[in-house]
Design a protein around this motif. Structure first.
Motif, PDB file in Angstrom:
ATOM      1  N   SER A 238       1.383  -0.842   0.105  1.00  0.00           N
ATOM      2  CA  SER A 238      -0.208  -0.226   0.379  1.00  0.00           C
ATOM      3  C   SER A 238       0.592   1.567   0.052  1.00  0.00           C
ATOM      4  CB  SER A 238      -0.870  -0.299   1.056  1.00  0.00           C
ATOM      5  OG  SER A 238      -1.663   1.209   1.501  1.00  0.00           O
ATOM      6  N   GLU A 239       1.863   1.537   0.354  1.00  0.00           N
ATOM      7  CA  GLU A 239       3.036   2.392   0.731  1.00  0.00           C
ATOM      8  C   GLU A 239       3.422   2.621  -0.683  1.00  0.00           C
ATOM      9  OE1 GLU A 239       6.939   4.046   3.762  1.00  0.00           O
ATOM     10  OE2 GLU A 239       5.417   2.046   4.134  1.00  0.00           O
ATOM     11  N   ILE A 240       3.659   1.954  -0.948  1.00  0.00           N
ATOM     12  CA  ILE A 240       4.481   1.582  -2.492  1.00  0.00           C
ATOM     13  C   ILE A 240       3.502   1.981  -3.223  1.00  0.00           C
ATOM     14  CG2 ILE A 240       5.928   0.547  -4.264  1.00  0.00           C
ATOM     15  CD1 ILE A 240       6.926  -1.691  -2.176  1.00  0.00           C
ATOM     16  N   TYR A 241       2.220   1.611  -3.605  1.00  0.00           N
ATOM     17  CA  TYR A 241       1.611   2.438  -4.524  1.00  0.00           C
ATOM     18  C   TYR A 241       1.065   3.693  -4.164  1.00  0.00           C
ATOM     19  CZ  TYR A 241       0.220  -2.387  -5.996  1.00  0.00           C
ATOM     20  OH  TYR A 241       0.331  -3.459  -6.985  1.00  0.00           O
ATOM     21  N   GLN A 242       1.387   3.912  -2.943  1.00  0.00           N
ATOM     22  CA  GLN A 242       0.757   5.381  -2.672  1.00  0.00           C
ATOM     23  C   GLN A 242       1.857   5.724  -3.674  1.00  0.00           C
ATOM     24  OE1 GLN A 242      -0.468   6.047   1.175  1.00  0.00           O
ATOM     25  NE2 GLN A 242      -1.209   4.401   1.858  1.00  0.00           N
ATOM     26  N   ALA A 243       3.376   5.912  -3.093  1.00  0.00           N
ATOM     27  CA  ALA A 243       3.969   6.783  -3.083  1.00  0.00           C
ATOM     28  C   ALA A 243       4.555   6.634  -5.757  1.00  0.00           C
ATOM     29  CB  ALA A 243       5.324   5.867  -2.903  1.00  0.00           C
ATOM     30  N   LEU A 244       3.447   5.222  -5.683  1.00  0.00           N
ATOM     31  CA  LEU A 244       3.880   5.455  -7.152  1.00  0.00           C
ATOM     32  C   LEU A 244       2.561   5.871  -7.678  1.00  0.00           C
ATOM     33  CD1 LEU A 244       4.382   1.522  -7.854  1.00  0.00           C
ATOM     34  CD2 LEU A 244       5.462   3.048  -9.602  1.00  0.00           C
ATOM     35  N   GLY A 245       1.812   6.492  -6.804  1.00  0.00           N
ATOM     36  CA  GLY A 245       0.014   7.312  -7.208  1.00  0.00           C
ATOM     37  C   GLY A 245       1.338   8.594  -7.221  1.00  0.00           C
ATOM     38  N   ARG A 246       1.258   8.686  -6.743  1.00  0.00           N
ATOM     39  CA  ARG A 246       1.788  10.507  -5.848  1.00  0.00           C
ATOM     40  C   ARG A 246       2.508  10.709  -7.697  1.00  0.00           C
ATOM     41  NH1 ARG A 246       1.871   9.063  -0.246  1.00  0.00           N
ATOM     42  NH2 ARG A 246       4.277   8.352  -0.528  1.00  0.00           N
ATOM     43  N   ILE A 247       4.065   9.792  -7.517  1.00  0.00           N
ATOM     44  CA  ILE A 247       4.942  10.347  -8.485  1.00  0.00           C
ATOM     45  C   ILE A 247       4.330  10.569  -9.873  1.00  0.00           C
ATOM     46  CG2 ILE A 247       7.258   9.324  -7.425  1.00  0.00           C
ATOM     47  CD1 ILE A 247       7.373   7.115  -9.262  1.00  0.00           C
ATOM     48  N   GLU A 248       3.337   9.665 -10.144  1.00  0.00           N
ATOM     49  CA  GLU A 248       2.288   9.428 -11.403  1.00  0.00           C
ATOM     50  C   GLU A 248       1.987  10.735 -11.328  1.00  0.00           C
ATOM     51  OE1 GLU A 248       0.350   6.097 -11.626  1.00  0.00           O
ATOM     52  OE2 GLU A 248       2.453   4.962 -12.844  1.00  0.00           O
ATOM     53  N   GLU A 249       1.195  11.336 -10.266  1.00  0.00           N
ATOM     54  CA  GLU A 249       0.447  12.641 -10.149  1.00  0.00           C
ATOM     55  C   GLU A 249       1.717  13.583 -11.216  1.00  0.00           C
ATOM     56  OE1 GLU A 249      -1.465  12.970  -6.531  1.00  0.00           O
ATOM     57  OE2 GLU A 249      -2.555  11.306  -6.746  1.00  0.00           O
ATOM     58  N   GLN A 250       2.158  13.711 -10.313  1.00  0.00           N
ATOM     59  CA  GLN A 250       3.680  14.940 -10.357  1.00  0.00           C
ATOM     60  C   GLN A 250       3.582  14.612 -12.025  1.00  0.00           C
ATOM     61  OE1 GLN A 250       7.369  14.842  -7.849  1.00  0.00           O
ATOM     62  NE2 GLN A 250       7.674  16.128  -8.782  1.00  0.00           N
ATOM     63  N   ALA A 251       4.288  13.064 -12.866  1.00  0.00           N
ATOM     64  CA  ALA A 251       4.832  13.327 -13.615  1.00  0.00           C
ATOM     65  C   ALA A 251       3.694  14.048 -14.532  1.00  0.00           C
ATOM     66  CB  ALA A 251       5.269  12.378 -14.304  1.00  0.00           C
TER      67      ALA A 251
END
Length: 255
Positions: A238-251
């Motif tokens: 869950s923690e990694i999925y959240q981090a992935l979501g944040r970097i994709e939103e930033q991109a």
């Protein structure tokens, strides 16, 4: 001494326009570590693995293997790809022997090594079969045995289980961990699967979208042996999925 030291690594492909695949990668991988590279498609995971193996050149920075700059391929580094790429005209055993054959190892030694490593990956009794007679998972096991037969100190694995069905993938993950724990080779493993990453790894290195940079490192401190579905593994997923979501939103916001 670390197995790999990566400092300020950059990679640019000279297309028109040029494509910046990796930028400012700093990474240290210790002897016996199981490190997983994870990130969105196109973030440079496979490119980084190819540079570690010596199959691709870097554009800038420094990559050391056992304290020596990487310059071409090295017999102490074994590579396993998504496609086992077995020669269809050779039996399973003769496919496993091929690296030793190139080195001039006598036939009797090659056969003994092939038998040993096919047993380790669960393919004892299939030595005389041909690749078309094996399932996808069995072909991948044979490909792993072929790499192990050359006795590498390091295994670099580029989505090796990506082309097999889910249940076979789970079994191959278990088999790989058993092999790793028996010899403690250094493993660097590329995947898109977050669950696979946290199940296998000592550390997960999360890369940002292109150009790939080390966005964050996740130590996986869950004791081994691990079980799929453990609450600690699910929390890390869950923690990694959240981090992935944040970097994709930033991109997306930067487009």
């Amino acid at each position: 001494m670390a197995t790999f030291e990566v400092r300020g690594l950059g990679k640019e492909f000279p297309t028109d326009p040029p494509v910046r695949a990796l930028d400012g990668i700093d990474l240290s991988i210790g002897e016996g570590d199981f490190v997983v590279l994870l990130g969105p498609s196109g973030c440079g995971k496979s490119t980084l693995l190819d540079i570690l193996s010596g199959l691709q050149d870097k554009t800038e920075g420094e990559v050391l293997f056992e304290g020596v700059p990487v310059a071409g391929t090295n017999s102490r580094i074994g590579v396993v790809f998504q496609d086992a790429s077995l020669y269809p005209w050779r039996t399973v055993a003769r496919n496993v022997e091929i690296g030793l054959e190139f080195r001039g190892v006598p036939r009797a030694e090659r056969r003994a090594a092939a038998a040993e490593y096919l047993t380790q990956v669960g393919l004892a009794g299939f030595e005389r079969k041909y690749p078309h007679q094996l399932s996808g998972g069995m072909r991948q096991r044979a490909g792993i045995a072929r790499t192990l037969a050359t006795e590498p100190a390091v295994l670099l694995m580029d989505e090796p289980f990506g082309a097999v069905d889910h249940l076979t993938r789970i079994q191959l993950q278990r088999d790989l961990l058993a092999l790793w724990e028996s010899r403690r080779r250094t493993v660097v493993f590329v995947t898109h699967d977050v669950g696979e990453a946290v199940y296998l790894a000592d550390r997960v290195i999360l890369l940002s979208p292109r150009p790939g940079r080390v966005h964050r490192e996740f130590p996986i401190d869950v004791p081994r042996p691990r079980r799929k579905g453990d609450i600690e593994l699910l929390a890390l997923e869950s923690e990694i999925y959240q981090a992935l979501g944040r970097i994709e939103e930033q991109a997306d916001a930067e487009l």
